[in-house]
Design a protein around this motif. Structure first.
Motif, PDB file in Angstrom:
ATOM      1  N   ALA A   1      47.033 -18.558  45.232  1.00 49.54           N
ATOM      2  CA  ALA A   1      46.146 -19.704  45.438  1.00 49.54           C
ATOM      3  C   ALA A   1      46.133 -20.109  46.904  1.00 49.54           C
ATOM      4  N   THR A   2      47.272 -19.970  47.567  1.00 53.43           N
ATOM      5  CA  THR A   2      47.340 -20.281  48.995  1.00 53.43           C
ATOM      6  C   THR A   2      46.451 -19.333  49.786  1.00 53.43           C
ATOM      7  N   ARG A   3      46.460 -18.078  49.411  1.00 52.29           N
ATOM      8  CA  ARG A   3      45.609 -17.090  50.090  1.00 52.29           C
ATOM      9  C   ARG A   3      44.138 -17.305  49.743  1.00 52.29           C
ATOM     10  N   ILE A   4      43.824 -17.448  48.456  1.00 53.34           N
ATOM     11  CA  ILE A   4      42.440 -17.568  48.009  1.00 53.34           C
ATOM     12  C   ILE A   4      41.787 -18.842  48.542  1.00 53.34           C
ATOM     13  N   SER A   5      42.565 -19.907  48.650  1.00 44.62           N
ATOM     14  CA  SER A   5      42.003 -21.184  49.090  1.00 44.62           C
ATOM     15  C   SER A   5      41.490 -21.125  50.527  1.00 44.62           C
ATOM     16  N   LYS A   6      41.927 -20.137  51.287  1.00 42.95           N
ATOM     17  CA  LYS A   6      41.382 -19.986  52.638  1.00 42.95           C
ATOM     18  C   LYS A   6      39.876 -19.727  52.582  1.00 42.95           C
TER      19      LYS A   6
ATOM     20  N   GLN B   1      43.636 -17.083  29.554  1.00 40.69           N
ATOM     21  CA  GLN B   1      43.648 -18.160  30.532  1.00 40.69           C
ATOM     22  C   GLN B   1      43.435 -17.572  31.921  1.00 40.69           C
ATOM     23  N   GLY B   2      43.264 -18.450  32.915  1.00 39.90           N
ATOM     24  CA  GLY B   2      42.953 -17.947  34.245  1.00 39.90           C
ATOM     25  C   GLY B   2      43.432 -18.812  35.381  1.00 39.90           C
ATOM     26  N   HIS B   3      44.630 -19.388  35.262  1.00 40.20           N
ATOM     27  CA  HIS B   3      45.172 -20.147  36.382  1.00 40.20           C
ATOM     28  C   HIS B   3      45.670 -19.188  37.459  1.00 40.20           C
ATOM     29  N   ILE B   4      45.807 -19.701  38.662  1.00 35.26           N
ATOM     30  CA  ILE B   4      46.131 -18.865  39.808  1.00 35.26           C
ATOM     31  C   ILE B   4      47.547 -19.157  40.279  1.00 35.26           C
ATOM     32  N   CYS B   5      48.317 -18.112  40.475  1.00 32.08           N
ATOM     33  CA  CYS B   5      49.702 -18.306  40.930  1.00 32.08           C
ATOM     34  C   CYS B   5      49.693 -18.927  42.327  1.00 32.08           C
TER      35      CYS B   5
END
Length: 286
Positions: free
Chosen positions: A270-275, A262-266
């Motif tokens: 996710a807060t960092r990557i969503s930038k 699977q590949g969900h984001i913690c």
């Protein structure tokens, strides 16, 4: 006479013809005017890891521009992670129910726009058809279209058909009058013993960049998830352990992933990557 001259000067100053950027969100007196603001020229190219710091370096007024253009983001669970991360950064995607497009950022999952009929990961053709239907339905208001494959949509067997179907979708939407797109490289899964589709997703990602980066914005989620290939099995990229959803850092919407596949984001990551995701939207419309 002086009174008349004052009125004439006042009329000239308030005329839209004399405003070099009427209604544009760059005007500091109106930092959040709502959706449907005229798009700028945009900045095509790939937004990857560098997009995180690029977003951090934007002023608050510039960041708010992403709420000034009408966008639609349709996705499955990893997209929900990106939405949750964006909201944690102060930019909430309003829920799109398949009826009315809200002003600004819109987000939804596949089932919500398909009259409750399930569209599962692994059914990319149904996703492409559903996105086409919704985008065309909203084309008079929609300014930035954002489609995301799920982590189970692409396999070794369907790489070519996925590429063909996706290109047809973008071509049809572009010809209908929708001119701005954010393409998202397909999300990776966590692999430690064997590849289960990541190599195929890497092929689609490279094709997306080669095909669209000169004209549109490509959000390279794969580059971020894998730390640009630092996390891999052999030559096949994998989502890094530090980014995936685990007991110590679960996905806000999906909880804890299985040990592999699977590949969900913690939520923290996710807060960092969503930038970088928000930066991609910004580049598409600025």
């Amino acid at each position: 006479m002086r009174h008349l001259l004052f009125l004439l000067l006042l009329a000239g100053c308030s005329s839209p013809a004399n405003d070099p950027n009427p209604g544009n969100s760059a005007n500091p007196t109106d930092p959040n005017p709502g959706g449907n603001v005229t798009l700028g020229t945009g900045q095509a190219g790939v937004v990857g890891i560098n997009g995180i710091s690029a977003w951090d370096n934007l002023s608050a007024t510039e960041k708010t521009k992403v709420t000034s253009w009408n966008s639609l983001f349709v996705h499955a669970s990893v997209g929900g992670d990106l939405e949750d991360g964006s909201q944690n950064n102060g930019f909430k995607f309003e829920f799109y129910d398949g009826d009315k497009l809200n002003d600004g950022l819109n987000g939804t999952d596949w089932n919500s726009i398909n009259n409750g009929n399930n569209i599962s990961n692994g059914e990319p053709e149904k996703k492409l058809a559903a996105f086409k239907r919704e985008a065309l339905q909203q084309k008079d208001k929609l300014q930035i279209a954002i489609f995301k494959f799920g982590y189970a949509d692409i396999t070794d067997a369907n790489v070519e058909s996925v590429k063909t179907g996706y290109k047809q979708l973008i071509d049809e939407l572009r010809s209908s009058g929708i001119k701005r797109f954010v393409h998202i490289t397909p999300p990776l899964i966590y692999i430690i013993t064997k590849d289960d589709g990541n190599a195929a997703k890497m092929k689609v990602a490279q094709w997306m960049k080669d095909t669209f980066k000169a004209q549109d914005v490509v959000f390279d989620l794969q580059e971020i998830e894998s730390d640009n290939g630092a996390c891999k099995l052999g030559s096949v990229w994998s989502i890094c352990d530090k980014y995936r959803s685990t007991a110590s850092c679960p996905s806000k919407g999906q909880g804890v992933d299985a040990p592999e596949g699977q590949g969900h984001i913690c939520e923290k990551e996710a807060t960092r990557i969503s930038k970088a995701f928000l930066m991609a939207i910004y580049n598409a419309g600025k």
